[in-house]
Structure formats: structure tokens, C-alpha cells
Scaffold this active site. Structure first.
Site, PDB file in Angstrom:
ATOM      1  N   ALA A  26      -4.012  -7.879  -3.599  1.00  0.00           N
ATOM      2  CA  ALA A  26      -3.552  -6.517  -3.892  1.00  0.00           C
ATOM      3  C   ALA A  26      -4.741  -5.587  -4.088  1.00  0.00           C
ATOM      4  CB  ALA A  26      -2.693  -6.527  -5.157  1.00  0.00           C
ATOM      5  N   GLY A  27      -4.537  -4.330  -3.749  1.00  0.00           N
ATOM      6  CA  GLY A  27      -5.526  -3.296  -4.050  1.00  0.00           C
ATOM      7  C   GLY A  27      -4.750  -2.061  -4.442  1.00  0.00           C
ATOM      8  N   HIS A  28      -4.746  -1.731  -5.726  1.00  0.00           N
ATOM      9  CA  HIS A  28      -3.943  -0.606  -6.222  1.00  0.00           C
ATOM     10  C   HIS A  28      -4.887   0.502  -6.667  1.00  0.00           C
ATOM     11  CE1 HIS A  28      -0.375  -3.524  -7.158  1.00  0.00           C
ATOM     12  NE2 HIS A  28      -0.714  -3.495  -5.889  1.00  0.00           N
TER      13      HIS A  28
ATOM     14  N   GLN B 211       2.005  -6.101  -3.227  1.00  0.00           N
ATOM     15  CA  GLN B 211       2.467  -6.259  -1.838  1.00  0.00           C
ATOM     16  C   GLN B 211       3.719  -5.400  -1.613  1.00  0.00           C
ATOM     17  OE1 GLN B 211       1.347  -9.488  -3.550  1.00  0.00           O
ATOM     18  NE2 GLN B 211      -0.502  -8.542  -2.810  1.00  0.00           N
TER      19      GLN B 211
ATOM     20  N   ASP C 158       0.807  -1.229   0.000  1.00  0.00           N
ATOM     21  CA  ASP C 158       0.000   0.000   0.000  1.00  0.00           C
ATOM     22  C   ASP C 158       0.838   1.276   0.000  1.00  0.00           C
ATOM     23  OD1 ASP C 158      -2.234  -1.656   0.144  1.00  0.00           O
ATOM     24  OD2 ASP C 158      -2.194  -1.657   2.341  1.00  0.00           O
TER      25      ASP C 158
ATOM     26  N   LYS D 135       1.875   2.175  -4.998  1.00  0.00           N
ATOM     27  CA  LYS D 135       2.460   1.617  -6.230  1.00  0.00           C
ATOM     28  C   LYS D 135       1.561   1.877  -7.441  1.00  0.00           C
ATOM     29  CE  LYS D 135       2.442  -2.431  -4.289  1.00  0.00           C
ATOM     30  NZ  LYS D 135       2.019  -2.036  -2.928  1.00  0.00           N
TER      31      LYS D 135
HETATM   32  P1  GDP Z   1      -0.745   0.329  -3.519  1.00  0.00           P
HETATM   33  O1  GDP Z   1      -1.332  -0.945  -3.045  1.00  0.00           O
HETATM   34  O2  GDP Z   1       0.720   0.434  -3.259  1.00  0.00           O
HETATM   35  O3  GDP Z   1      -1.068   0.650  -4.950  1.00  0.00           O
HETATM   36  O4  GDP Z   1      -1.421   1.489  -2.627  1.00  0.00           O
HETATM   37  P2  GDP Z   1      -2.984   1.622  -2.246  1.00  0.00           P
HETATM   38  O5  GDP Z   1      -3.715   2.086  -3.425  1.00  0.00           O
HETATM   39  O6  GDP Z   1      -3.467   0.404  -1.562  1.00  0.00           O
HETATM   40  O7  GDP Z   1      -2.898   2.727  -1.113  1.00  0.00           O
HETATM   41  C1  GDP Z   1      -2.310   3.970  -1.344  1.00  0.00           C
HETATM   42  C2  GDP Z   1      -3.358   5.057  -1.099  1.00  0.00           C
HETATM   43  O8  GDP Z   1      -2.708   6.300  -1.036  1.00  0.00           O
HETATM   44  C3  GDP Z   1      -4.365   5.182  -2.250  1.00  0.00           C
HETATM   45  O9  GDP Z   1      -5.616   5.567  -1.751  1.00  0.00           O
HETATM   46  C4  GDP Z   1      -3.775   6.298  -3.102  1.00  0.00           C
HETATM   47  O10 GDP Z   1      -4.759   7.010  -3.840  1.00  0.00           O
HETATM   48  C5  GDP Z   1      -3.193   7.187  -2.031  1.00  0.00           C
HETATM   49  N1  GDP Z   1      -2.039   7.984  -2.435  1.00  0.00           N
HETATM   50  C6  GDP Z   1      -0.966   7.643  -3.197  1.00  0.00           C
HETATM   51  N2  GDP Z   1      -0.076   8.656  -3.252  1.00  0.00           N
HETATM   52  C7  GDP Z   1      -0.602   9.659  -2.493  1.00  0.00           C
HETATM   53  C8  GDP Z   1      -0.140  10.945  -2.128  1.00  0.00           C
HETATM   54  O11 GDP Z   1       0.935  11.404  -2.494  1.00  0.00           O
HETATM   55  N3  GDP Z   1      -0.958  11.686  -1.292  1.00  0.00           N
HETATM   56  C9  GDP Z   1      -2.156  11.216  -0.846  1.00  0.00           C
HETATM   57  N4  GDP Z   1      -2.876  11.991  -0.039  1.00  0.00           N
HETATM   58  N5  GDP Z   1      -2.611  10.002  -1.185  1.00  0.00           N
HETATM   59  C10 GDP Z   1      -1.839   9.238  -1.977  1.00  0.00           C
HETATM   60  P1  IMO Z   2      -0.880  -4.195  -2.214  1.00  0.00           P
HETATM   61  O1  IMO Z   2      -0.441  -4.749  -3.541  1.00  0.00           O
HETATM   62  C1  IMO Z   2      -0.932  -4.591   2.135  1.00  0.00           C
HETATM   63  C2  IMO Z   2      -0.843  -8.666   3.735  1.00  0.00           C
HETATM   64  C3  IMO Z   2      -2.089  -9.109   4.495  1.00  0.00           C
HETATM   65  C4  IMO Z   2      -1.457 -10.062   5.484  1.00  0.00           C
HETATM   66  C5  IMO Z   2      -0.365 -10.744   4.662  1.00  0.00           C
HETATM   67  C6  IMO Z   2      -0.772 -12.081   4.069  1.00  0.00           C
HETATM   68  O2  IMO Z   2      -2.169  -3.487  -2.254  1.00  0.00           O
HETATM   69  O3  IMO Z   2       0.217  -3.404  -1.572  1.00  0.00           O
HETATM   70  P2  IMO Z   2      -2.340 -12.784   2.025  1.00  0.00           P
HETATM   71  O4  IMO Z   2      -3.791 -12.523   1.775  1.00  0.00           O
HETATM   72  O5  IMO Z   2      -1.437 -12.249   0.971  1.00  0.00           O
HETATM   73  O6  IMO Z   2      -2.046 -14.214   2.349  1.00  0.00           O
HETATM   74  O7  IMO Z   2      -2.012 -11.958   3.388  1.00  0.00           O
HETATM   75  O8  IMO Z   2      -0.045  -9.839   3.621  1.00  0.00           O
HETATM   76  N1  IMO Z   2      -1.088  -8.162   2.364  1.00  0.00           N
HETATM   77  C7  IMO Z   2      -1.071  -6.873   2.033  1.00  0.00           C
HETATM   78  N2  IMO Z   2      -0.931  -5.761   2.793  1.00  0.00           N
HETATM   79  N3  IMO Z   2      -1.045  -4.478   0.791  1.00  0.00           N
HETATM   80  C8  IMO Z   2      -1.162  -5.573   0.010  1.00  0.00           C
HETATM   81  O9  IMO Z   2      -1.160  -5.509  -1.334  1.00  0.00           O
HETATM   82  C9  IMO Z   2      -1.214  -6.840   0.633  1.00  0.00           C
HETATM   83  N4  IMO Z   2      -1.342  -8.107   0.168  1.00  0.00           N
HETATM   84  C10 IMO Z   2      -1.256  -8.895   1.243  1.00  0.00           C
HETATM   85  O10 IMO Z   2      -2.728  -8.032   5.109  1.00  0.00           O
HETATM   86  O11 IMO Z   2      -0.815  -9.339   6.507  1.00  0.00           O
HETATM   87 MG    MG Z   3      -2.878  -1.609  -1.791  1.00  0.00          MG
END
Ligand code: GDP
Ligand code: IMO
Ligand code: MG
Length: 439
Positions: free
Chosen positions: A39-41, A225, A13, A16
Site C-alpha cells: 500500500a501507498g497512502h 488496495q 490508489d 483512501k
Molecule cells: P490511496 O492508496 O488510495 O491512499 O491513494 P494514493 O495516495 O496511492 O493515490 C492517490 C493520489 O491522489 C495521491 O497522490 C493523493 O494526494 C491524490 N489525491 C487524492 N484526492 C485528490 C483530489 O481530489 N485531487 C487531486 N488532484 N489529487 C488527489
Molecule cells: P493502495 O493501498 C494499487 C496491485 C499490484 C499488483 C497486485 C498484486 O495504495 O491502494 P501485491 O504486491 O499486492 O502482491 O500486488 O496488486 N496493488 C496495488 N495497486 N494500489 C495498491 O495499494 C496496491 N497494492 C497492490 O500493483 O497488480
Molecule cells: Mg496507493
């Protein structure tokens, strides 16, 4: 610069998805290489917010072919749902735009049930997985009992038989734990429908990439991750079951190392973690709440996949230094710098004190890590809202000092930071390349 690998430098998170979306503007191919719909991007674009779980984050660029690599584990039903949802909002997804490896492993409904069962059995010691069946699917892969996306290319009856046998084999494990088993034929039904749809998308990704690289195409590998969740390099067993680190990109796509000339680490300007396991700089109270937010904004620290509140703390440079060493980052990017605004002072954990000894890298055992007391360096904060800054010189002096200090402590350049979730909310040093890829 044929291959850039982008990797989460912390516990996932890091932002990415938004960085991939930015880099994809000058790439030809964006390729996911590990994980699944754990994953949640998030990509924010002109006020719309896209949450991608399986489909690579380059999909919003019409110039890009998105690839799902053999290192991934794919739930075909969830993939079909995600594709349909993206198509409904106008995203163009066709087999020319999305290629799925024939060697990725399939997550069956039994894997999802087993993930839940295992977590339940662990009680307080649970990993805190996303309950998407990730661990059990990789377990079957390495146990040589899995079924693969390429099996969806078989005759329907044969694929159905393989799927049913795989579910029945997992039923044995569910039965052994005294849990309800699945009706394998019924559970397989929606998979057969998904397979029918996905068939034209399935190809040999390694060969596809080999040809593309020969033709001068630029490939961005999208990590899922993060380094500290890596099966080998993370705080085992509180990890995921794949290799999100740099080496995982090569095995997870079937490409050779000589094509890679940029390894970009993405780190949040503070630390977050979701799920169990040690987190030395974790905070309670006002500062943690400042980092987490109330949940009112989509970028607040609540899981993109599970909605769970993320644990928050100061930036852990010890962990970051380790991520630099595991991946060999050529550079690091810091995201969410805007969230640091308004804090009087900022802290960086530059070392740990463990039983009176100073450590600059994380120790091997979780027992030691649980005892680690961060040694903090305190820096001045800033009050200004920086979300409209677009050049390094516009940032307050304290923000520049923070960025430069992290770069110095990790011994890696930081030339780009983000100051908001939208595509253009980036700040680059004058020396940074203006496009993601140099053509
Ligand atoms: P990922 O899994 O690495 O792609 O990250 P996630 O999407 O799960 O979580 C990152 C969160 O931070 C998302 O809601 C993005 O929209 C937000 N985000 C990313 N860069 C920035 C930033 O520079 N500022 C703010 N406020 N939010 C950001
Ligand atoms: P993105 O790509 C944050 C964490 C889970 C748990 C551990 C194992 O969005 O960054 P799993 O379901 O993979 O067996 O869980 O890994 N985890 C993540 N934490 N961002 C993620 O993906 C994750 N994918 C798995 O919370 O601790
Ligand atoms: Mg994420």
C-alpha cells in the site's frame, strides 16, 4: 456510529489515505486490516506530503490511536524504517498511539526474494506485484507455515530460531527454482533489531477493540488496495493476496458485524490500475495522459510505492456497481474531480458488450473481460478549475451532473467529492454529515 469501514472501490490508489486523514479528525481509532507495505497512502497537509505504507493514515491526528490488524502482513524492518522517518518529521509515535496486532503475519526477506522469483518465472504473464513479498507471506499464512508478530514477544533466541527456520523453509523453494538462497542467520539480524523496538507495540487487537467499543470509542477501518484487487472478488489471478473488501475488515481486526453502521466506498472520478490484468476502459493517448499527468505533481498517476506509471481510463461504472454489491456501500465518495476539468466531454462505461451481449456486471472469466467492449454514455465536460470550490452549488452544472449520474447508475448516494489533495479540498452536499462520525 461505532465502526465505519472505508474501502477502495476500484484497483487501489483511489485516494483512501486522504479520506482517512479527513475522517480521522472525528474518530478515536484508525485501524488498517489488510495488506502490507504494498500500500501507498498519500496525505497532503499544509504543503507537506506524507506517504504511508504500513502505518495507518490517522497517525497525523494526535487524538487518534492507530491500529495494525491481524489481517495485515508486516515487514518489521520496513515498519521500523517508516516509524523512524515519521518521527524524524515530528510525528508522535509511541505504544499508546500505535498498536500492532500480535496475530499479523511477518514478511521475511525470503518472501521478498520469492515474490521476485515468481514474477520473473511468469515472464509476460506476470501479475505486476509490488515485489514486497505480499503473496508469499499470505501463502505461508494459509499454508500454516508462517510466523507472526506475536512471535516477536518470545525470548530473542526463540524468535531467532523461528525466523531462521522460516527463511530456511523458503530457501527450499528458491533452491527448487535454481535461484540464490539467503543466509538465514544474516538475513534475520535486522529483524531481531526491529523486533526489539516493536515489542512494546504488540497487543491483542481484537480484545483492544472490544474494550474500546464497549467504552464508546469510534473506529474507522482503513482499507488498503481496492475491491477489484480482492483475492476472492477481483480479476483473479491479477489480484493481491488479501481481502480488502468489507468482510476483510471484520476478520482482519477481529470485530463483529453488528458494530458497523457505515461502509464508505472511495472511487476516483476516472479509472486507474497499476500492474497486469484486464482493464476494459483503459485508454492510450491524450486523454490517458491528461488523467496521468506528467509526474511533475505528487498527485499525478505514478505509483506511491513503486513509482510505476498507472494505467488510466474512463470511469468504469460496471466495476463500480460490482464494488457496491460486494461491499454493500452505504455511500460512495469520488476523488480527483478536479482532474476532469478541461476535458470537452466525459465518458462513463455503463455496460459491457461481450460477444454481442450486454452485461451490467463484470463477467467471471478474464477471457470474457478481455473481450468486453465498454458501452459509453457521453456527458458534457467543463473548463473551470474547481479546486477552490467548497460547496456543491459552486461546482459547474456539468460536474454536478456527472456526480449525480454516477450515483444514479450505481444506486448509491454520493454526497462528498474531493477537488484537490489537501485536507480541506472537499465538496459536500448540504445534506451530508459535517463531521465524519456523528457523536
Ligand atoms: P490511496 O492508496 O488510495 O491512499 O491513494 P494514493 O495516495 O496511492 O493515490 C492517490 C493520489 O491522489 C495521491 O497522490 C493523493 O494526494 C491524490 N489525491 C487524492 N484526492 C485528490 C483530489 O481530489 N485531487 C487531486 N488532484 N489529487 C488527489
Ligand atoms: P493502495 O493501498 C494499487 C496491485 C499490484 C499488483 C497486485 C498484486 O495504495 O491502494 P501485491 O504486491 O499486492 O502482491 O500486488 O496488486 N496493488 C496495488 N495497486 N494500489 C495498491 O495499494 C496496491 N497494492 C497492490 O500493483 O497488480
Ligand atoms: Mg496507493
Amino acid at each position: 456510529m461505532p465502526i465505519t469501514i472505508l474501502i477502495g472501490a476500484q484497483w487501489g490508489d483511489e485516494g483512501k489515505g486522504r479520506v482517512v486523514d479527513w475522517l480521522a479528525a472525528s474518530a478515536d481509532i484508525v485501524a488498517r486490516y489488510a495488506g502490507g507495505d504494498n500500500a501507498g497512502h498519500t496525505v497532503a497537509l499544509d504543503g507537506e506530503v506524507y506517504k504511508l505504507h504500513l502505518v495507518p493514515s490517522g497517525i497525523l491526528h494526535s487524538n487518534v490511536v492507530s491500529i495494525m490488524g491481524n489481517g495485515m502482513v508486516i515487514n518489521p524492518v520496513n515498519l521500523l524504517r517508516e516509524i523512524e522517518a515519521l518521527r524524524r518529521i515530528g510525528v508522535d509515535i509511541r505504544p499508546e498511539r500505535l498498536v500492532i496486532s500480535s496475530r499479523a503475519h511477518i514478511i521475511t526477506p525470503a518472501h521478498v526474494a520469492l515474490d521476485k522469483a515468481k514474477e520473473l518465472a511468469l515472464g509476460d504473464g506476470k501479475i505486476g506485484t509490488t515485489l514486497r513479498g505480499i503473496g508469499p507471506a499470505y501463502l505461508d499464512k494459509t499454508g500454516r507455515a508462517g510466523i507472526r508478530t506475536g512471535d516477536m514477544l518470545l525470548d530473542v533466541e526463540e524468535f531467532a530460531d523461528r525466523l531462521v527456520s522460516a527463511i530456511e523453509a523458503s530457501n527450499e523453494d528458491l533452491r527448487a527454482q535454481g535461484l540464490e538462497t539467503l543466509d538465514a542467520r544474516e538475513a534475520a539480524q535486522s529483524y531481531l533489531e526491529a523486533a526489539d523496538f516493536l515489542r512494546p507495540y504488540i497487543k491483542d487487537v481484537s480484545i483492544y477493540l472490544h474494550e474500546a467499543l464497549k467504552n464508546g470509542k469510534l473506529v474507522l477501518c482503513e482499507g488498503a488496495q481496492g475491491t477489484l484487487l480482492d483475492i476472492d472478488h477481483g480479476s483473479y489471478p491479477f489480484v493481491t493476496s488479501s481481502s480488502p473488501t468489507a468482510g476483510g475488515a471484520l476478520t482482519g481486526l477481529g470485530v463483529g458485524p453488528l458494530h458497523v453502521d457505515r461502509v464508505l466506498g472511495v472511487a476516483k472520478a476516472f479509472s486507474t490500475r497499476v500492474g497486469g490484468g484486464p482493464m476494459p476502459t483503459e485508454l492510450d493517448g491524450d486523454i490517458a495522459e491528461h488523467f496521468r499527468g506528467s509526474g511533475a505533481n505528487f498527485w499525478d498517476e505514478f505509483g506511491t510505492t513503486t513509482g510505476r506509471p498507472r494505467r488510466c481510463g474512463w470511469l468504469d461504472v460496471v466495476m463500480l456497481r460490482y464494488a457496491v454489491s460486494v461491499n454493500g456501500f452505504s455511500e460512495l465518495m469520488l476523488t480527483k474531480m478536479d482532474i476532469l476539468s478541461g476535458l470537452e466531454e466525459l465518458k462513463l462505461a455503463t455496460a459491457y458488450d461481450i460477444d454481442g451481449e450486454r452485461h451490467h456486471y463484470p463477467p467471471v472469466t478474464n477471457e470474457q473481460l478481455e473481450r468486453a467492449k465498454p458501452i459509453y454514455e457521453t456527458m458534457p465536460g467543463w473548463r473551470e478549475n474547481i479546486s477552490n470550490c467548497r460547496s456543491f452549488n459552486e461546482l459547474p452544472a456539468a460536474a454536478r451532473q456527472y456526480i449525480n449520474r454516477v450515483a444514479e447508475l450505481c444506486d448509491v448516494p454520493i454526497d462528498i467529492v474531493s477537488v484537490g489533495p489537501e485536507r480541506d479540498q472537499l465538496v459536500q452536499k448540504a445534506a451530508a454529515p459535517t463531521a465524519a462520525f456523528k457523536r
